[in-house]
Scaffold this active site. Structure first.
Site, PDB file in Angstrom:
ATOM      1  CG  ASN A  24      -0.196  -0.076   2.601  1.00  0.00           C
ATOM      2  OD1 ASN A  24       0.920  -0.016   2.595  1.00  0.00           O
ATOM      3  ND2 ASN A  24      -0.926   0.241   3.573  1.00  0.00           N
ATOM      4  CG  ASP A  26       2.301   1.764   4.940  1.00  0.00           C
ATOM      5  OD1 ASP A  26       3.301   0.971   4.251  1.00  0.00           O
ATOM      6  OD2 ASP A  26       1.369   1.212   5.687  1.00  0.00           O
ATOM      7  CG  ASP A  30       1.438  -4.174   2.827  1.00  0.00           C
ATOM      8  OD1 ASP A  30       1.542  -4.916   1.999  1.00  0.00           O
ATOM      9  OD2 ASP A  30       1.645  -2.939   2.594  1.00  0.00           O
ATOM     10  CG  ASP A 201      11.217 -16.105  19.403  1.00  0.00           C
ATOM     11  OD1 ASP A 201      12.197 -15.883  18.377  1.00  0.00           O
ATOM     12  OD2 ASP A 201      11.127 -15.609  20.275  1.00  0.00           O
ATOM     13  CD  GLU A 279      15.781 -18.026  18.097  1.00  0.00           C
ATOM     14  OE1 GLU A 279      14.760 -17.875  18.904  1.00  0.00           O
ATOM     15  OE2 GLU A 279      16.623 -17.140  17.725  1.00  0.00           O
TER      16      GLU A 279
END
Ligand code: NOJ
Length: 568
Positions: A24, A26, A30, A201, A279
């Site tokens: 978009n 900005d 995204d 994670d 991880e």
């Protein structure tokens, strides 16, 4: 080949959503942007996407501080956008795994807001709260890996909460079964939607020692930094390593993790073919080979300044020997926490050839390869000089350390802090040779500055057009790997184990034997292989070769050549 699962055959690609593609305009990547680039990934030969956190987050740790486990960050899109990302990916045979942060939430997560609201709140015990020590200070001497005490005082309720990472990332209390139930709900939410699994994670830090004893290091963290000098880990100094180990001894690798993963695995296995990637480099998390993680990263391989044949050989020997029966390896050289592959192994002369060898290594060793977005066009570390543009929060702690602890001038400390920061490997991906690398419109400031080297060819559009670009090399080589069963499924047999300049090995299945030679030297080699077959049929080379069939008694290999052939 047929018995292998999708995640054993696929080449994975890590999307760092903020920097991958901006749909978009900005200045922030995204999901719409990512959807528009799925064809690009499919054409590259990718089969799996690891999407770094896409959840709502105040972004103190670039999304690894999650404020809603079942949502999408508004700047990345909505749940509906996510769903179309997933559907569009699946329509192209791209599997998608999400990042799952179990250890901590954001301090803005409603669970933590409730928990800190009062000592009586039902969620108080979802996090780790303790009374102050008798002198009013923190409950013990534990330290945060991102600097300072691991405890943050909360004035209104008069207690401290524990955080292994930033104070904006309070640790969840995994000994509370309600936490597990809530997190498993989030896991089911995404699995029900169709995601193909998770990258887990910060595994090692999920549990703390229940008694929370003081650590026994002879140093405080700052004193240890002072002793180690500016080298964070004092890598070559066993005494310092031992002190680091003692400093975190009760905060990491505590009992409980295996049992948690076994439960998570049972949950995952109620769905078809979903996976857990950890991880961690610790092979113990494979469990018995089938009851915990599907894959744990071979991180030790990347932890060198120079990728040499001897280093790789030793790594493979140790790693493969350590894997439990039935476990499937997983290799990577780069991600959003480390220097970019191109920069890390460059020697300033043969950088491009070395980058090609790095890819070749990932694609020819046994194990699922994970590539990091941008490495296919040779993105390099871009050290952002201006502290005001820094986004990786620990950079401010580094700056403080360097000025206060090491007495550096503001200028010197700034230079060292931005070098240590992880922003340098997270800059936006340049899609074209246009201002801002075509990532976003010229008039918009991207969330991190784009490396100006987009104008010198480090961008997708220019490399698409140049037949011998790194991007086209990635594409050719990934497609070759996907079409060569032995490179995916074959056992690894090292050859010429004394060689310093080159790595040679076989990959063997019942149907196919491949010889791989990676020449890490700028010299021409003439090699003799005593193998059952006398000749080798060329499958792939990084150079033009004189013939398609070679005599194995006298194989000529060009400087830095990547050579793959079928023998027998
Ligand atoms: C590992 C992630 O890769 C890193 O980016 C993050 O800062 C820590 N875990 C904490 O979540």
């Amino acid at each position: 080949m047929n018995e292998l699962k999708w995640w054993q055959t696929a080449v994975f690609y890590q999307i760092y959503p903020r920097s991958f593609a901006d749909g978009n305009g900005d200045g922030i990547g995204d999901l719409e942007g990512a959807i528009a680039r799925l064809d690009y990934l499919r054409d590259l030969g990718i089969g799996g996407i690891w999407l770094s956190p896409h959840y709502p987050s105040p972004m103190f740790d670039c999304g690894y501080d999650i404020a809603d486990y079942a949502g999408v960050a508004p700047e990345y899109g909505t749940l509906a956008t996510f769903k179309s990302f997933l559907d569009e990916a699946h329509a192209r045979d791209l599997h998608v795994i999400l990042d799952l942060v179990l250890n901590h939430t954001s301090h803005e997560h409603p669970w933590f807001l409730a928990s800190r609201s009062s000592r009586q709140d039902p969620k108080r015990n979802w996090y780790i709260w303790r009374d102050p020590a008798p002198d009013g200070g923190p409950p013990n001497n534990w330290e945060s890996t991102f600097g300072g005490s691991a405890w943050e005082y909360d004035e209104p309720t008069g207690q401290y909460y524990y955080h292994f990472f930033l104070k904006e990332q309070p640790d969840l209390n995994w000994r509370n079964s309600e936490v597990k139930a809530a997190m498993f709900d989030a896991v089911r939410f995404w699995l029900d939607m169709g995601v193909d699994g998770f990258r887990l994670d910060a595994i090692d830090t999920i549990f703390e020692h229940p008694d929370m004893p003081d650590h026994t290091s002879d140093y405080t963290q700052e004193a240890l930094y002072r002793k180690a000098g500016r080298t964070r880990w004092g890598e070559d100094n066993p005494e310092i390593l031992e002190q680091w180990h003692r400093m975190y001894q009760y905060q990491v690798l505590q009992p409980g993790i295996h049992a948690l993963f076994q439960e998570l695995r049972v949950l995952i296995d109620t769905y078809d073919d979903r996976i857990l990637v950890g991880e961690t480099s610790d092979v113990a998390y494979y469990g018995d080979g089938a009851n915990e993680l599907h894959m744990a990263f071979n991180f030790p391989l990347m932890r060198t300044r120079r990728m040499t044949p001897a280093w790789i050989r030793r790594n493979q020997q140790e790693r493969l020997a350590a894997l439990p029966e039935g476990a499937w390896p997983c290799n990577t050289l780069g991600n959003h926490d480390n220097s970019r592959v191109y920069t890390r192994y460059a020697d300033g002369v043969y950088d491009d050839a070395i980058a090609r060898l790095s890819l070749a290594l990932m694609l020819t060793l046994w194990g699922t390869p994970f590539l990091y977005n941008g490495e296919e066009i040779g993105m390099t570390d871009y050290v952002i000089a201006d502290l005001a543009q820094a986004r990786d929060t620990p950079v401010f702690w580094y700056y403080d350390l360097y000025t206060r602890l090491f007495g550096q001038s503001a200028e010197e400390a700034r230079r060292n802090a931005v070098l240590a920061s992880r922003d340098k490997c997270r800059t936006p991906l340049p899609w074209a040779n246009r201002p801002n690398g075509g990532f976003c419109p010229e008039a918009v400031a991207p969330w991190l500055p784009v490396d100006p080297n987009y104008a010198a060819g480090v961008n997708v559009a220019d490399q698409e057009r140049a037949p011998d670009s790194l991007l086209n090399f990635y594409r050719r080589m990934i497609h070759m790997r996907q079409a060569t069963p032995a490179l995916i499924a074959g056992t690894y047999v090292p050859l010429h184990e004394e060689a310093q300049d080159y790595l040679a090995f076989l990959r063997i299945t019942g149907e196919q034997t491949c010889l791989v030679v990676l020449n890490y030297a700028a010299a021409l080699l003439t090699l003799a292989f005593a193998l059952p077959g006398q000749t080798a049929d060329l499958i792939f080379s990084s150079v033009e070769r004189a013939a398609a069939v070679d005599d194995l008694a006298s194989l000529v290999v060009a400087p830095f050549e990547i050579y793959v052939a079928e023998v027998g």
